[in-house]
Design a protein around this motif. Structure first.
Motif, PDB file in Angstrom:
ATOM      1  N   THR A  93     -27.789 -29.542   5.387  1.00 49.94           N
ATOM      2  CA  THR A  93     -26.439 -30.114   5.267  1.00 49.94           C
ATOM      3  C   THR A  93     -26.492 -31.496   4.624  1.00 49.94           C
ATOM      4  O   THR A  93     -25.693 -31.815   3.738  1.00 49.94           O
ATOM      5  N   LYS A 136     -28.738 -32.666   2.617  1.00 52.13           N
ATOM      6  CA  LYS A 136     -29.105 -32.544   1.213  1.00 52.13           C
ATOM      7  C   LYS A 136     -27.894 -32.159   0.370  1.00 52.13           C
ATOM      8  O   LYS A 136     -27.689 -32.696  -0.726  1.00 52.13           O
ATOM      9  N   LEU A 137     -27.094 -31.227   0.901  1.00 49.68           N
ATOM     10  CA  LEU A 137     -25.889 -30.817   0.177  1.00 49.68           C
ATOM     11  C   LEU A 137     -24.916 -31.979   0.023  1.00 49.68           C
ATOM     12  O   LEU A 137     -24.344 -32.196  -1.050  1.00 49.68           O
ATOM     13  N   THR A 149     -25.774 -34.539  -2.646  1.00 49.69           N
ATOM     14  CA  THR A 149     -25.443 -34.192  -4.030  1.00 49.69           C
ATOM     15  C   THR A 149     -23.997 -34.526  -4.371  1.00 49.69           C
ATOM     16  O   THR A 149     -23.649 -34.610  -5.560  1.00 49.69           O
ATOM     17  N   GLU A 172     -22.328 -24.574   1.249  1.00 52.99           N
ATOM     18  CA  GLU A 172     -23.043 -24.392  -0.014  1.00 52.99           C
ATOM     19  C   GLU A 172     -22.088 -23.966  -1.124  1.00 52.99           C
ATOM     20  O   GLU A 172     -22.159 -24.476  -2.250  1.00 52.99           O
ATOM     21  N   VAL A 197     -19.683 -27.026  -1.943  1.00 48.26           N
ATOM     22  CA  VAL A 197     -20.385 -28.085  -2.670  1.00 48.26           C
ATOM     23  C   VAL A 197     -20.708 -27.638  -4.098  1.00 48.26           C
ATOM     24  O   VAL A 197     -20.630 -28.441  -5.041  1.00 48.26           O
ATOM     25  N   SER A 250     -19.239 -29.666  -7.242  1.00 46.74           N
ATOM     26  CA  SER A 250     -20.182 -30.303  -8.167  1.00 46.74           C
ATOM     27  C   SER A 250     -19.880 -29.899  -9.606  1.00 46.74           C
ATOM     28  O   SER A 250     -19.928 -30.728 -10.527  1.00 46.74           O
TER      29      SER A 250
END
Length: 383
Positions: free
Chosen positions: A110, A112-113, A116, A164, A167, A171
């Motif tokens: 979480t 890490k997501l 980004t 996921e 995000v 992105s």
């Protein structure tokens, strides 16, 4: 009359996607009066028609955004309407992302997501700034815009798979908006640029609203995974529309006489010898991750130990390295950030180097070179 209404049926089982059809009635002599709400000749416009003065499109753009926002809000559930209409800014979005990134109980995946998504608030704020600048002195509200982004993240936090997916498309959206911002900044055709802002905001706010309804209507992971392909297809089509808008604005900018002259001047400067100044940067220089934690408390012993070891004004060697180690979640990052922001040793330059991947490491060094105004430095890491 130009009719851009779509006949395509985008409704989905269980919930309905939002479309924003509108028609433009072109009027050379009698532009629509935004504040009076009617035409001077007494001709009443329909709800989906706009009279646009193409010599000055500010009024149309401001009104179009207001109606798009209103339409999106009305399509949401009552509870969500209350959430997205609360006053918000890009700082609220940044704090939402930062809190999840630094949350002690959060999983590494979480965090890490969320990491980004760090540039998301900055990119979207640049878009909002361009919007406001282009329609001045008209004023519009963006509470629903920021509220929808925050609500999408909140509804995704309960499931790693949902997060996921959210995000991933956020992105992609950020990258498209970043390109649009750069084209908008150098576009000399202001009226055309304003119209492209509408063409960007329309599908973008539609994506945000559709995603909220999807996350609300399919709370279980099984149902959400089953319904995702339909929403993904919708998002992909919207992103294709955004890419086409960016390309259109870029073509207009590239073909303008002013920009051609700018490109010639740029090429001349690029290939000319560059004298190196004696001092490349203005100090102090600071490049840190996120903002300072206003709620930081304690850790005086640790902070004092760090400073005693790194303080360059004492008898310490010129080159010093201090390592903070410990288990995940004990506050290593917060201690380092607090020391960097407080800067008791008055360092002239402080840099936060991201080492998660080779890409982030390279970007950090590129950003450092730009911050120091080194000759040949490129923010995109090409040189």
């Amino acid at each position: 009359m130009l009719d851009s209404s779509s006949s395509e049926d985008d409704s989905a089982e269980g919930f309905e996607f939002v479309e924003f059809p509108y028609r433009l009635r072109l009027s050379e002599y009698q532009p629509y009066n935004l504040f009076a709400g009617c035409m001077d000749d007494g001709f009443n416009r329909k709800g989906d028609e706009y009279d646009v003065d193409f010599d000055d499109t500010r009024g149309f753009v401001a009104e179009r955004w207001a109606e798009m926002s209103k339409a999106v809000i009305q399509e949401l559930a009552a509870a969500d309407r209350l959430i997205v209409t609360e006053p918000r800014t890009s700082q609220d979005l940044q704090m939402e992302i930062r809190q999840k990134t630094l949350e002690k109980s959060g999983s590494p995946a979480t965090k890490k997501l969320m990491f980004t998504l760090q540039p998301l608030s900055r990119t979207m704020q640049a878009l909002v700034n361009n919007f406001n600048k282009s329609i001045a002195p008209h004023e519009v509200q963006f509470d629903a815009f920021w509220g929808l982004i925050c609500l999408n993240l909140r509804l995704s936090f309960g499931s790693l798979d949902k997060l996921e997916r959210t995000v991933a498309w956020l992105s992609r959206l950020r990258r498209v908006v970043e390109l649009f911002n750069r084209c908008f900044d150098i576009c000399e055709e202001l009226n055309e640029a304003r119209l492209t802002v509408v063409e960007v905001m329309d599908p973008m706010i539609s994506i945000l609203a559709d995603s909220v309804k999807y996350l609300r209507y399919y709370p279980t992971e099984k149902d959400a995974a089953k319904a995702w392909p339909q929403l993904e297809s919708k998002i992909n089509r919207r992103l294709v529309e955004l890419d086409a808008t960016v390309k259109h604005l870029n073509d207009i900018t590239s073909l303008s006489k002013v920009n051609q002259e700018r490109q010639v001047a740029h090429m001349s400067r690029r290939h000319a010898p560059v004298p190196e100044p004696e001092e490349h940067a203005k100090f102090p220089v600071q490049m840190l991750f996120g903002g300072q934690n206003e709620n930081f408390y304690g850790r005086y012993i640790e902070l004092r130990a760090v400073n005693e070891y790194l303080d360059w004004r004492g008898n310490n060697p010129a080159l010093r390295t201090y390592t903070i180690y410990g288990r995940r979640g004990v506050g290593k990052t917060e201690i380092a950030l607090q020391y960097a922001y407080s800067n008791p040793s008055e360092f002239e330059a402080i840099f936060w180097i991201r080492c998660e991947t080779s890409v982030s490491l390279r970007q950090s060094f590129s950003d450092m070179a730009v911050a120091l105004s080194l000759p040949g430095a490129d923010r995109n890491g090409k040189r």
